[in-house]
Scaffold this motif. Structure first.
Motif, PDB file in Angstrom:
ATOM      1  N   PRO A 128     -20.248 -33.725  28.303  1.00 43.69           N
ATOM      2  CA  PRO A 128     -19.690 -34.997  27.843  1.00 43.69           C
ATOM      3  C   PRO A 128     -20.500 -36.245  28.246  1.00 43.69           C
ATOM      4  O   PRO A 128     -20.119 -37.338  27.844  1.00 43.69           O
ATOM      5  CB  PRO A 128     -18.336 -35.041  28.548  1.00 43.69           C
ATOM      6  CG  PRO A 128     -18.593 -34.358  29.861  1.00 43.69           C
ATOM      7  CD  PRO A 128     -19.598 -33.259  29.551  1.00 43.69           C
ATOM      8  N   HIS A 129     -21.607 -36.100  28.998  1.00 42.15           N
ATOM      9  CA  HIS A 129     -22.227 -37.288  29.589  1.00 42.15           C
ATOM     10  C   HIS A 129     -22.584 -38.374  28.571  1.00 42.15           C
ATOM     11  O   HIS A 129     -22.086 -39.496  28.633  1.00 42.15           O
ATOM     12  CB  HIS A 129     -23.469 -36.897  30.406  1.00 42.15           C
ATOM     13  CG  HIS A 129     -24.300 -38.072  30.784  1.00 42.15           C
ATOM     14  ND1 HIS A 129     -25.398 -38.463  30.057  1.00 42.15           N
ATOM     15  CD2 HIS A 129     -24.147 -38.991  31.755  1.00 42.15           C
ATOM     16  CE1 HIS A 129     -25.901 -39.562  30.599  1.00 42.15           C
ATOM     17  NE2 HIS A 129     -25.168 -39.903  31.625  1.00 42.15           N
ATOM     18  N   ASP A 130     -23.494 -38.046  27.640  1.00 38.99           N
ATOM     19  CA  ASP A 130     -23.965 -39.075  26.698  1.00 38.99           C
ATOM     20  C   ASP A 130     -22.810 -39.647  25.873  1.00 38.99           C
ATOM     21  O   ASP A 130     -22.754 -40.842  25.580  1.00 38.99           O
ATOM     22  CB  ASP A 130     -24.975 -38.475  25.703  1.00 38.99           C
ATOM     23  CG  ASP A 130     -26.312 -38.121  26.347  1.00 38.99           C
ATOM     24  OD1 ASP A 130     -26.561 -38.547  27.485  1.00 38.99           O
ATOM     25  OD2 ASP A 130     -27.099 -37.413  25.693  1.00 38.99           O
ATOM     26  N   VAL A 165     -19.566 -39.886  26.458  1.00 38.84           N
ATOM     27  CA  VAL A 165     -18.672 -40.826  27.151  1.00 38.84           C
ATOM     28  C   VAL A 165     -19.374 -42.175  27.355  1.00 38.84           C
ATOM     29  O   VAL A 165     -18.758 -43.235  27.201  1.00 38.84           O
ATOM     30  CB  VAL A 165     -18.166 -40.216  28.472  1.00 38.84           C
ATOM     31  CG1 VAL A 165     -17.449 -41.257  29.313  1.00 38.84           C
ATOM     32  CG2 VAL A 165     -17.243 -39.033  28.176  1.00 38.84           C
ATOM     33  N   HIS A 166     -20.679 -42.140  27.650  1.00 33.66           N
ATOM     34  CA  HIS A 166     -21.420 -43.409  27.745  1.00 33.66           C
ATOM     35  C   HIS A 166     -21.259 -44.232  26.467  1.00 33.66           C
ATOM     36  O   HIS A 166     -20.914 -45.406  26.494  1.00 33.66           O
ATOM     37  CB  HIS A 166     -22.912 -43.141  27.959  1.00 33.66           C
ATOM     38  CG  HIS A 166     -23.324 -43.123  29.394  1.00 33.66           C
ATOM     39  ND1 HIS A 166     -23.438 -44.265  30.145  1.00 33.66           N
ATOM     40  CD2 HIS A 166     -23.651 -42.104  30.220  1.00 33.66           C
ATOM     41  CE1 HIS A 166     -23.823 -43.945  31.375  1.00 33.66           C
ATOM     42  NE2 HIS A 166     -23.958 -42.642  31.440  1.00 33.66           N
ATOM     43  N   GLY A 167     -21.550 -43.589  25.332  1.00 28.37           N
ATOM     44  CA  GLY A 167     -21.537 -44.308  24.048  1.00 28.37           C
ATOM     45  C   GLY A 167     -20.151 -44.800  23.675  1.00 28.37           C
ATOM     46  O   GLY A 167     -19.995 -45.882  23.111  1.00 28.37           O
ATOM     47  N   HIS A 224     -17.690 -42.204  36.151  1.00 26.59           N
ATOM     48  CA  HIS A 224     -18.092 -41.250  35.105  1.00 26.59           C
ATOM     49  C   HIS A 224     -19.114 -40.271  35.673  1.00 26.59           C
ATOM     50  O   HIS A 224     -18.992 -39.052  35.531  1.00 26.59           O
ATOM     51  CB  HIS A 224     -18.661 -42.035  33.917  1.00 26.59           C
ATOM     52  CG  HIS A 224     -19.341 -41.195  32.872  1.00 26.59           C
ATOM     53  ND1 HIS A 224     -18.859 -39.970  32.471  1.00 26.59           N
ATOM     54  CD2 HIS A 224     -20.477 -41.407  32.141  1.00 26.59           C
ATOM     55  CE1 HIS A 224     -19.672 -39.462  31.526  1.00 26.59           C
ATOM     56  NE2 HIS A 224     -20.654 -40.315  31.321  1.00 26.59           N
ATOM     57  N   HIS A 225     -20.111 -40.790  36.372  1.00 26.55           N
ATOM     58  CA  HIS A 225     -21.139 -39.901  36.911  1.00 26.55           C
ATOM     59  C   HIS A 225     -20.619 -39.014  38.032  1.00 26.55           C
ATOM     60  O   HIS A 225     -21.089 -37.891  38.216  1.00 26.55           O
ATOM     61  CB  HIS A 225     -22.392 -40.674  37.332  1.00 26.55           C
ATOM     62  CG  HIS A 225     -23.401 -40.652  36.228  1.00 26.55           C
ATOM     63  ND1 HIS A 225     -24.263 -39.601  36.046  1.00 26.55           N
ATOM     64  CD2 HIS A 225     -23.604 -41.497  35.201  1.00 26.55           C
ATOM     65  CE1 HIS A 225     -24.977 -39.812  34.953  1.00 26.55           C
ATOM     66  NE2 HIS A 225     -24.602 -40.955  34.424  1.00 26.55           N
ATOM     67  N   ALA A 226     -19.635 -39.501  38.803  1.00 26.07           N
ATOM     68  CA  ALA A 226     -19.032 -38.637  39.818  1.00 26.07           C
ATOM     69  C   ALA A 226     -18.373 -37.444  39.128  1.00 26.07           C
ATOM     70  O   ALA A 226     -18.402 -36.319  39.634  1.00 26.07           O
ATOM     71  CB  ALA A 226     -18.024 -39.408  40.664  1.00 26.07           C
ATOM     72  N   ILE A 269     -17.604 -48.689  36.139  1.00 24.82           N
ATOM     73  CA  ILE A 269     -17.039 -47.404  35.714  1.00 24.82           C
ATOM     74  C   ILE A 269     -18.128 -46.340  35.614  1.00 24.82           C
ATOM     75  O   ILE A 269     -17.853 -45.143  35.670  1.00 24.82           O
ATOM     76  CB  ILE A 269     -16.256 -47.530  34.376  1.00 24.82           C
ATOM     77  CG1 ILE A 269     -15.309 -46.333  34.178  1.00 24.82           C
ATOM     78  CG2 ILE A 269     -17.186 -47.623  33.172  1.00 24.82           C
ATOM     79  CD1 ILE A 269     -14.196 -46.218  35.193  1.00 24.82           C
ATOM     80  N   PHE A 270     -19.403 -46.774  35.473  1.00 22.17           N
ATOM     81  CA  PHE A 270     -20.527 -45.833  35.430  1.00 22.17           C
ATOM     82  C   PHE A 270     -20.418 -44.803  36.549  1.00 22.17           C
ATOM     83  O   PHE A 270     -20.601 -43.601  36.354  1.00 22.17           O
ATOM     84  CB  PHE A 270     -21.837 -46.622  35.570  1.00 22.17           C
ATOM     85  CG  PHE A 270     -23.083 -45.773  35.760  1.00 22.17           C
ATOM     86  CD1 PHE A 270     -23.899 -45.478  34.678  1.00 22.17           C
ATOM     87  CD2 PHE A 270     -23.444 -45.308  37.015  1.00 22.17           C
ATOM     88  CE1 PHE A 270     -25.041 -44.706  34.848  1.00 22.17           C
ATOM     89  CE2 PHE A 270     -24.592 -44.538  37.186  1.00 22.17           C
ATOM     90  CZ  PHE A 270     -25.389 -44.235  36.105  1.00 22.17           C
ATOM     91  N   TRP A 271     -20.106 -45.299  37.764  1.00 24.24           N
ATOM     92  CA  TRP A 271     -20.167 -44.456  38.958  1.00 24.24           C
ATOM     93  C   TRP A 271     -19.045 -43.438  38.979  1.00 24.24           C
ATOM     94  O   TRP A 271     -19.208 -42.341  39.513  1.00 24.24           O
ATOM     95  CB  TRP A 271     -20.161 -45.354  40.198  1.00 24.24           C
ATOM     96  CG  TRP A 271     -21.285 -46.351  40.090  1.00 24.24           C
ATOM     97  CD1 TRP A 271     -21.232 -47.611  39.559  1.00 24.24           C
ATOM     98  CD2 TRP A 271     -22.655 -46.130  40.447  1.00 24.24           C
ATOM     99  NE1 TRP A 271     -22.488 -48.183  39.579  1.00 24.24           N
ATOM    100  CE2 TRP A 271     -23.369 -47.300  40.121  1.00 24.24           C
ATOM    101  CE3 TRP A 271     -23.329 -45.067  41.031  1.00 24.24           C
ATOM    102  CZ2 TRP A 271     -24.733 -47.434  40.346  1.00 24.24           C
ATOM    103  CZ3 TRP A 271     -24.696 -45.189  41.260  1.00 24.24           C
ATOM    104  CH2 TRP A 271     -25.383 -46.380  40.917  1.00 24.24           C
TER     105      TRP A 271
END
Ligand SMILES: [Cu+2]
Length: 512
Positions: free
Chosen positions: A210-212, A214-216, A246-248, A242-244
């Motif tokens: 889901p990484h990319d 969720v970013h978009g 999501h990445h966690a 919120i980046f952090w």
């Protein structure tokens, strides 16, 4: 002391202590000047910085004193994408940021065991942006909440930030291999073998989904100016608090994959373990509190216990694909299922074979794009042979199938679309989830399109595993056609100005 990262939605309130202390820590970092290595914007620039874009979005004043040349060279534009370093680099990035925030928290009288929360948008009713990030106010009603970012436009570009659960998936957790390859087959759970890769070409499994995506979807795109939300572009993403979280969650999913294995392990290849610095390329190095430099290798990032932290939940989520379920579905006998799973997990990685490709590049604009992929008869019969053989007693594991969107170029990273295969003419694709190959967002496409000193402007390549769709067609007797029809359905109509194009759409089989 081991630090425990917990689910942001289950901390006991919208402004539970770990969130409130995160906000205070972010505020303290934001007060530091651009040139200070433990400042908020310095940390954002470590992920990536496009000074023009930062100025347009109001995050950079051209008259500000920049950091020293040495600091810029050592730290800025360091993030690893399109690479098997994606997971370990970001793990170190989270650890360092967490240490900087914790330092600020402790100095302000907060808890010494503060840890970053994570946002698990897969859990029921937890797919909306956590409320503390969505309100411009602190809990007392004062209006300078640092967790709030106006440049978050959401999936519909209307400012409502919700991750559409139907469009994210955990398919990558079913990949038996950490390392993939760029030959058209699996890009692996963790990505493909590269050197230092500040924006590589082929995105790995967990990076694509889901990484990319969720970013978009969180960042979206400003409908008036066309500018990206902070999260949609790697050159601004690290600026959004919120980046952090999501990445966690992505970091947690790495541990979920490791903790629930059949024989899944991190790479033992020396180039992964020792990282790019061992071959003379840039080191992974980050600023820590007190002027300390944290230099790390990917191999040091594998073991959470050694790193001194853990997650409150690494159980396999519902929806994790099970290889065994696939073998049963294809008609394997009960007694053969475990042996098939073992053979698929143990098999040495086999080279992918092209099944077919469309004949020319396509433009994606408006509400839909279509193309057809002609299938090579001989390769296709090897594929169907492997699928049929599952019902035999001593079969090897069946082929896996991958759809490649090659050389995707464009100017808007917030572009997101679903990819469907063989939806009957005149029917609504949304009514055919069984024919949904996957969903992608073009995180990094703008950087990868502009030719500069690290990119030739070749764009990005996304690889979707379509094994489940091919199985469906096979079982329905619909694999005998000599071509497959591909439909791309954008989440929002794609503006002409985004200039989105795909160089080639190809389909590969990879012996299981
Ligand atoms: Cu990211």
């Amino acid at each position: 002391m081991a630090f425990t990262r917990k689910n942001v939605w289950e901390l006991g309130g919208d402004w539970a202590d770990p969130i409130l202390w995160y906000a205070r820590g972010v505020k303290a970092m934001q007060a530091r000047p651009l040139a200070e290595p433990t400042g908020w914007r310095f940390y954002g620039a470590i992920h990536g910085i496009d000074p023009g874009l930062w100025q347009q979005l109001g995050y950079l004043d051209p008259n500000e004193r920049p950091p020293s040349d040495a600091d810029v060279a050592a730290y800025w534009n360091e993030c690893q994408h399109g690479s098997w370093y994606f997971l370990p680099w970001h793990r170190g990035y989270l650890l360092a940021l967490e240490a900087v925030v914790r330092d600020a928290v402790v100095k302000a009288g907060g808890p010494a065991d503060w840890a970053l929360p994570y946002w698990n948008y897969f859990k029921p009713n937890q797919n909306a942006l956590p409320p503390a990030f969505a309100s411009p106010d602190w809990p007392d009603g004062r209006g300078d909440n640092p967790l709030f970012v106006p440049q978050r436009h959401g999936p519909r570009n209307d400012g409502k930030v919700v991750v559409p659960v139907r469009m994210i998936n955990l398919n990558a957790l079913g990949d038996p291999d950490f390392t993939g390859s760029a030959d058209g087959g699996s890009p692996g759970f963790g990505g493909v073998n590269t050197g230092f890769s500040h924006g590589g070409d082929v995105h790995g499994g967990i990076e694509t989904q889901p990484h990319d995506f969720v970013h978009g979807l969180v960042g979206g795109r400003d409908p008036e100016t066309g500018l990206p939300g902070l999260m949609s572009d790697p050159d601004t993403a690290g600026l959004d608090p919120i980046f952090w979280l999501h990445h966690a969650n992505i970091d947690r999913l790495w541990e979920v994959w490791r903790e629930n294995p059949r024989s899944d392990v991190d790479p033992s290849d020396a180039n992964w373990v020792s990282g790019p610095a061992a071959v003379g390329d840039r080191a992974f190095v980050l600023p820590m509190p007190g002027g300390v430099r944290f230099t790390y290798t990917p191999g040091q990032m594998s073991d959470l216990a050694a790193l001194g932290y853990n997650y409150d939940d690494v159980s396999p989520p519902a929806g994790t694909p099970q290889r065994i379920a696939r073998f049963r579905r294809l008609g394997a006998r009960a007694a053969a299922v475990e042996a098939l799973a073992r053979s698929s997990a143990m098999a040495a990685r086999k080279t992918a074979e092209l099944l077919g490709a469309n004949s020319e590049g396509i433009r994606v604009s408006g509400a839909e794009a279509r193309t057809s992929v002609a299938l090579d008869a001989a390769a296709k019969s090897r594929l169907t042979g492997s699928l049929r053989a599952v019902t035999a007693a001593a079969a090897g594991a069946p082929d896996r199938i991958f759809l490649n969107l090659e050389n995707v170029r464009g100017l808007s990273d917030a572009t997101a679309f679903e990819v469907y295969i063989n939806v009957p003419e005149g029917e609504d694709p949304a009514k055919h989830p069984e024919l949904l190959a996957g969903s992608i967002a073009l995180f990094g496409v703008r950087k990868a399109t502009l030719a500069d000193n690290t990119h030739a402007g070749n764009g990005l390549t996304f690889v979707l595993e379509i094994t489940h769709v091919i199985d469906t067609l096979h079982l329905a007797g619909a694999l005998n056609a000599d071509q497959l029809h591909v439909r791309l359905v954008p989440l929002n109509p794609v503006p002409e100005a985004a200039k989105i194009s795909i160089g080639r759409i190809s389909i590969f089989r990879q012996p299981g």
